[in-house]
Design a protein around this motif. Sequence first.
Motif, PDB file in Angstrom:
ATOM      1  N   GLU A 184       0.768  -1.183   0.141  1.00  0.00           N
ATOM      2  CA  GLU A 184      -0.657  -0.474  -0.050  1.00  0.00           C
ATOM      3  C   GLU A 184       0.855   1.139   0.476  1.00  0.00           C
ATOM      4  O   GLU A 184       0.394   2.169  -0.786  1.00  0.00           O
ATOM      5  CB  GLU A 184      -0.710   0.236   1.111  1.00  0.00           C
ATOM      6  CG  GLU A 184      -1.959  -1.253   0.754  1.00  0.00           C
ATOM      7  CD  GLU A 184      -2.744  -1.463   2.636  1.00  0.00           C
ATOM      8  OE1 GLU A 184      -2.500  -0.924   3.542  1.00  0.00           O
ATOM      9  OE2 GLU A 184      -3.534  -1.954   2.417  1.00  0.00           O
ATOM     10  N   ARG A 240      -5.725  -3.834   0.229  1.00  0.00           N
ATOM     11  CA  ARG A 240      -6.230  -3.220  -0.954  1.00  0.00           C
ATOM     12  C   ARG A 240      -6.167  -4.074  -2.396  1.00  0.00           C
ATOM     13  O   ARG A 240      -5.572  -4.017  -3.097  1.00  0.00           O
ATOM     14  CB  ARG A 240      -6.901  -2.068  -0.277  1.00  0.00           C
ATOM     15  CG  ARG A 240      -5.078  -0.936  -0.970  1.00  0.00           C
ATOM     16  CD  ARG A 240      -5.037   0.153  -0.581  1.00  0.00           C
ATOM     17  NE  ARG A 240      -4.238   0.563  -0.940  1.00  0.00           N
ATOM     18  CZ  ARG A 240      -3.376   2.275   0.215  1.00  0.00           C
ATOM     19  NH1 ARG A 240      -3.931   2.476   0.555  1.00  0.00           N
ATOM     20  NH2 ARG A 240      -2.495   2.834  -0.304  1.00  0.00           N
ATOM     21  N   ASP A 241      -7.168  -3.329  -3.475  1.00  0.00           N
ATOM     22  CA  ASP A 241      -7.017  -4.134  -4.502  1.00  0.00           C
ATOM     23  C   ASP A 241      -6.678  -2.213  -5.395  1.00  0.00           C
ATOM     24  O   ASP A 241      -6.901  -1.524  -4.999  1.00  0.00           O
ATOM     25  CB  ASP A 241      -8.194  -3.936  -4.820  1.00  0.00           C
ATOM     26  CG  ASP A 241      -8.380  -4.061  -7.046  1.00  0.00           C
ATOM     27  OD1 ASP A 241      -7.463  -4.783  -7.302  1.00  0.00           O
ATOM     28  OD2 ASP A 241      -9.299  -3.257  -7.194  1.00  0.00           O
ATOM     29  N   ALA A 243      -6.208  -1.829  -7.812  1.00  0.00           N
ATOM     30  CA  ALA A 243      -7.155  -0.761  -9.807  1.00  0.00           C
ATOM     31  C   ALA A 243      -8.279  -0.227  -8.444  1.00  0.00           C
ATOM     32  O   ALA A 243      -8.479   1.413  -9.249  1.00  0.00           O
ATOM     33  CB  ALA A 243      -6.888  -2.014 -10.067  1.00  0.00           C
ATOM     34  N   THR A 244      -9.268  -0.363  -7.628  1.00  0.00           N
ATOM     35  CA  THR A 244      -9.939   0.325  -6.702  1.00  0.00           C
ATOM     36  C   THR A 244      -9.365   1.666  -6.468  1.00  0.00           C
ATOM     37  O   THR A 244     -10.024   2.788  -6.439  1.00  0.00           O
ATOM     38  CB  THR A 244     -10.073  -0.999  -6.208  1.00  0.00           C
ATOM     39  OG1 THR A 244     -10.533  -1.675  -6.684  1.00  0.00           O
ATOM     40  CG2 THR A 244     -11.801   0.121  -5.107  1.00  0.00           C
ATOM     41  N   TRP A 245      -8.463   1.327  -5.764  1.00  0.00           N
ATOM     42  CA  TRP A 245      -7.617   2.372  -4.713  1.00  0.00           C
ATOM     43  C   TRP A 245      -6.687   3.331  -6.115  1.00  0.00           C
ATOM     44  O   TRP A 245      -7.090   4.671  -5.861  1.00  0.00           O
ATOM     45  CB  TRP A 245      -6.163   2.259  -4.093  1.00  0.00           C
ATOM     46  CG  TRP A 245      -5.621   2.924  -3.589  1.00  0.00           C
ATOM     47  CD1 TRP A 245      -5.843   3.793  -2.400  1.00  0.00           C
ATOM     48  CD2 TRP A 245      -4.621   3.974  -3.757  1.00  0.00           C
ATOM     49  NE1 TRP A 245      -4.628   4.818  -1.895  1.00  0.00           N
ATOM     50  CE2 TRP A 245      -3.981   5.237  -2.403  1.00  0.00           C
ATOM     51  CE3 TRP A 245      -3.691   4.122  -4.584  1.00  0.00           C
ATOM     52  CZ2 TRP A 245      -2.826   6.332  -2.106  1.00  0.00           C
ATOM     53  CZ3 TRP A 245      -2.941   4.950  -5.133  1.00  0.00           C
ATOM     54  CH2 TRP A 245      -2.251   5.733  -3.967  1.00  0.00           C
ATOM     55  N   ARG A 247      -8.007   4.100  -8.815  1.00  0.00           N
ATOM     56  CA  ARG A 247      -8.833   5.035  -9.767  1.00  0.00           C
ATOM     57  C   ARG A 247      -9.211   5.868  -8.782  1.00  0.00           C
ATOM     58  O   ARG A 247      -9.617   6.925  -9.025  1.00  0.00           O
ATOM     59  CB  ARG A 247     -10.108   3.866 -10.089  1.00  0.00           C
ATOM     60  CG  ARG A 247     -10.343   2.810 -10.625  1.00  0.00           C
ATOM     61  CD  ARG A 247     -11.368   2.118 -11.563  1.00  0.00           C
ATOM     62  NE  ARG A 247     -11.285   1.143 -12.339  1.00  0.00           N
ATOM     63  CZ  ARG A 247     -11.290  -0.217 -12.309  1.00  0.00           C
ATOM     64  NH1 ARG A 247     -11.306  -0.553 -10.991  1.00  0.00           N
ATOM     65  NH2 ARG A 247     -10.931  -0.471 -13.451  1.00  0.00           N
ATOM     66  N   ALA A 248      -9.617   6.085  -7.323  1.00  0.00           N
ATOM     67  CA  ALA A 248     -10.062   6.828  -6.382  1.00  0.00           C
ATOM     68  C   ALA A 248      -8.777   7.870  -6.164  1.00  0.00           C
ATOM     69  O   ALA A 248      -9.095   9.055  -5.948  1.00  0.00           O
ATOM     70  CB  ALA A 248     -10.321   6.288  -5.138  1.00  0.00           C
ATOM     71  N   GLU A 281      -4.204 -10.941 -12.512  1.00  0.00           N
ATOM     72  CA  GLU A 281      -4.703  -9.263 -13.031  1.00  0.00           C
ATOM     73  C   GLU A 281      -3.377  -8.604 -13.475  1.00  0.00           C
ATOM     74  O   GLU A 281      -2.544  -8.235 -13.381  1.00  0.00           O
ATOM     75  CB  GLU A 281      -5.769  -8.484 -12.480  1.00  0.00           C
ATOM     76  CG  GLU A 281      -6.677  -9.091 -11.743  1.00  0.00           C
ATOM     77  CD  GLU A 281      -7.337  -9.290 -10.111  1.00  0.00           C
ATOM     78  OE1 GLU A 281      -6.542  -7.944  -9.146  1.00  0.00           O
ATOM     79  OE2 GLU A 281      -8.030  -9.847  -9.525  1.00  0.00           O
ATOM     80  N   THR A 283      -2.834  -5.005 -15.064  1.00  0.00           N
ATOM     81  CA  THR A 283      -3.883  -3.779 -15.105  1.00  0.00           C
ATOM     82  C   THR A 283      -2.640  -2.086 -15.509  1.00  0.00           C
ATOM     83  O   THR A 283      -1.514  -2.557 -15.309  1.00  0.00           O
ATOM     84  CB  THR A 283      -3.845  -3.099 -13.484  1.00  0.00           C
ATOM     85  OG1 THR A 283      -4.558  -4.148 -13.274  1.00  0.00           O
ATOM     86  CG2 THR A 283      -4.592  -1.916 -13.806  1.00  0.00           C
TER      87      THR A 283
END
Length: 289
Positions: A184, A240-241, A243-245, A247-248, A281, A283
């Motif tokens: 992270e 945590r993912d 990709a999701t982080w 995007r945020a 994945e 990415t």
Amino acid sequence: MTETHEQWDITTGVGLTALAVASARAIATGSADGLVDDPFAAAFVRAANPPRPMPTGPEDAGDDEMWAAMSAYMGLRSRFFDDLIAGSSAPQIVILAAGLDARAYRLDLTGRDVYEVDQPRVLEFKQQVLDSLNARPRCRRHPVAADLRDNWPAALESAGFDRSRPTVWLAEGLLPYLPARAEEELFEIVHARSAPGSRIGVEQVPGGDVESMDRMMRELKASERVGIEMDGLLNTVPRRDPATWLRAQGWSVKAEAADEVAAGHGQVFPAYLNHTMAKAELTTADLPA
């Protein structure tokens, strides 16, 4: 007090996994349908004298299931990250946990700066082999001897990295070896040093399930056959993912399963990978200019 982390060379710990990846690239390079052309991979394997013999081409691998699976996946993975670099005009490229990556030598990156971050002894071995081949980088290459669990950003900037310029960041074959918090923090550091127009390439095991990768390597008997000691090698703590982080944080993200990327090249993975790395994945994330 500064924490002391384990160090490794190319035939111990995580370094040995980098050597196995080089062996898989050597097999893919010599295969008629290989997706990567790495003329240096076989030389790394020969020079290392690994604890267990590793193939330096398809003729050595024969019909071995493990090496067939590894060469198919690693060839595809290498091609994905090659294409990711080629699709960006960012002037600097940072390869995190570079291992025996030879993109600075095998890709035409004229006019660009390539920073290779890894353990000192791994980079030293790679340099010795490349020098023995009289190889010359096709870019401005900057080895950065640093542990990704320590203050590697300071070492990177000391080597000339300029956070005001767009960057391509590669996290290839890296995340499963990092503690969850270190992973992270890595993305937080990368985001903070990415100018508009930057790009990130990430490989993540299926759904972040590092335990599936651990099971696969144990089923392939990586410890007995390659000499890789599995106990404590991978960090299976949930995380945590990315990709999701990303995007945020404003990044435009595209995530694809590895078998979908392979299909785009007209290839089908060995069945053995169907429930493991075939669903890894791959990415790409871009920060709008």
